[in-house]
Design an enzyme around this catalytic site. Structure first.
Site, PDB file in Angstrom:
ATOM      1  N   SER A   1       0.623  -1.353  -0.001  1.00  0.00           N
ATOM      2  CA  SER A   1      -0.066  -0.197   0.652  1.00  0.00           C
ATOM      3  C   SER A   1       0.949   0.755  -0.500  1.00  0.00           C
ATOM      4  CB  SER A   1      -1.032  -0.192   1.300  1.00  0.00           C
ATOM      5  OG  SER A   1      -0.133   0.034   2.232  1.00  0.00           O
ATOM      6  N   LYS A   2      -0.328   2.608  -0.226  1.00  0.00           N
ATOM      7  CA  LYS A   2       1.306   3.711   0.082  1.00  0.00           C
ATOM      8  C   LYS A   2       2.065   3.975   0.609  1.00  0.00           C
ATOM      9  CE  LYS A   2       0.038   6.955  -3.195  1.00  0.00           C
ATOM     10  NZ  LYS A   2       0.495   6.334  -4.122  1.00  0.00           N
TER      11      LYS A   2
END
Ligand code: GLU
Length: 422
Positions: A201-202
């Site tokens: 994820s980010k």
């Protein structure tokens, strides 16, 4: 063997790098077998956003070098076909109406099983399968109905997709059986995880294909890297061209365990690709990258700077930080120059006399200066570097000075000498 596979993205914005990896496996598989790779948009509406997302998906795949066969198709274009099949299933007693929707009758006994190319034999007890909505009361087909139907209509031979779809597969298999069609082969590839073992994820860094493009990764390097997320050729070969990947890719060597996304390895690999580019091509790509990222820097100067950075940066995205001093004002931190003002001032005077203002002549002059000041070249050159580039890390100092030009170099040296003396 004639194979046909598909990528079936939902047009919901940016494409996650994990899905790009799955698309790549499909594409490699198709190209390896001389088969077809289809692009099918699994839209549940037909808004302008969907059109934009679909365009973006195509642009991203093209950038990475994944070409597809035939026209891009849209799931909702087959709404009427789905409705017709659903009605037929109702007529045959395999589905029934339920509050305006049509539901599929899943078998209650036995098990639904398949031999997954990646995961081996997978089996679900049928009592766990709920009767599935095929068509909603508003007439739209559900994913678990439309997707296998499209696989049937498109003659998809292998469904290669993420493991998050494993629980959908028994439902889709039952639908395909019910319409009397042949099953595709299934291959569920593992998730791509961050180094901490959590879904990428980010917070791990870049995750959407756009981020990687913006950071200045080379598509060939990214393709090579993504291919190795869960697949290997022989457990030791890392650098493989697009053609080599196509030639060597087989589903049998895709592993079911999750793949860890190692950003350091990607950077290293990208550096390998960038250094291997012919200088002319490197410059072209650098220019294109900077333009794409909105820099309006003098192209001629970018081209002249390219050979200075080719061996030094691993991503085009590092160019602005590494060589930006050539194109914009700098503000050296006076603390970095503390006590070195005399060297900077002396270098300014020395360089004023250098003619022509070229790297070799600049080097001779500055080495002479260091000797006269009885300083090691390292000690003497560091404050000069900081004064003209604003940083302790830069491309070669003499070449940098040449590119910056005499006037601007002298101006920066004077400014640095004055500021830090104050
Ligand atoms: N639309 C699904 C996704 O984006 C793909 C489903 C499939 O490949 O069957 O995950």
């Amino acid at each position: 063997m004639s194979v046909r596979v598909r990528m079936a993205p939902s047009p919901t914005g940016l494409i996650h790098i994990g899905n790009v990896r799955t698309a790549l496996f499909n594409w490699l598989f198709a190209r390896h077998h001389g088969g077809e790779f289809r692009l099918r948009i699994e839209n549940t509406d037909t808004s302008r956003e969907v059109a934009e997302a679909a365009a973006h998906i195509q642009e991203s795949l093209r950038w990475l070098g994944l070409d597809w066969d035939g026209p891009v198709t849209f799931q909702l274009d087959r709404m009427a076909d789905c409705a017709e099949v659903a009605r037929r299933l109702v007529d045959e007693g395999k589905a029934y109406e339920d509050e305006g929707a049509i539901r599929f009758r899943m078998p209650d006994e036995g098990a639904t099983a398949w031999d997954d190319v990646v995961r081996g034999h997978v089996e679900f007890p049928n009592e766990k399968l709920e009767d599935l909505v095929l068509v909603r009361s508003d007439g739209r087909p559900t994913y678990n109905f439309a997707s296998p139907m499209e696989d049937v209509w498109d003659g998809i031979t292998h469904v290669i997709r993420g493991e998050d779809h494993i629980s959908n597969t028994p439902k889709q298999i039952n639908i395909i059986h019910a319409v009397g069609a042949e099953l595709p082969v299934y291959a569920h590839v593992s998730h791509v995880l961050g180094a901490d073992g959590k879904q990428l994820s980010k917070r791990h860094g870049s995750v959407n294909i756009d981020d990687f493009r913006r950071d200045g990764y080379h598509p060939s390097a990214l393709m090579n890297f993504l291919a190795l997320l869960g697949w290997s050729y022989d457990d030791k070969t890392t650098i493989m061209s697009r053609d080599e990947l196509v030639e060597r890719f087989t589903l049998e060597r895709v592993v079911p365990s999750p793949a860890a996304f190692d950003y350091q390895k990607l950077d290293w690999m990208n550096g390998v690709y960038l250094r291997a580019l012919p200088p002319e091509e490197y410059a072209d790509e650098l220019v294109r990258f900077l333009r794409e990222q909105g820099y309006d820097w003098d192209e001629e100067l970018v081209r002249r700077a390219a050979p200075l950075v080719q061996d030094k940066i691993e991503r085009f995205g590092q160019f602005a930080e590494f060589a930006g001093f050539l194109f914009r004002e700098i503000e050296p931190d006076p603390a970095l120059l503390d006590g070195d003002t005399p060297v900077v001032a002396a270098a300014r005077d020395e360089l004023e006399r250098v003619e022509p203002f070229r790297a070799a002549e600049i080097e001779a002059a500055l080495r002479g200066l260091a000797e006269r000041l009885e300083l090691s070249p390292r000690k003497a050159f560091q404050p000069i570097r900081i004064a003209v580039t604003g940083s302790k890390v830069s491309p070669g100092l003499f070449e940098s000075l040449e590119l910056l030009g005499k006037e601007e170099s002298l101006r920066r040296l004077s400014a640095a000498a004055a500021t830090s003396a104050a």
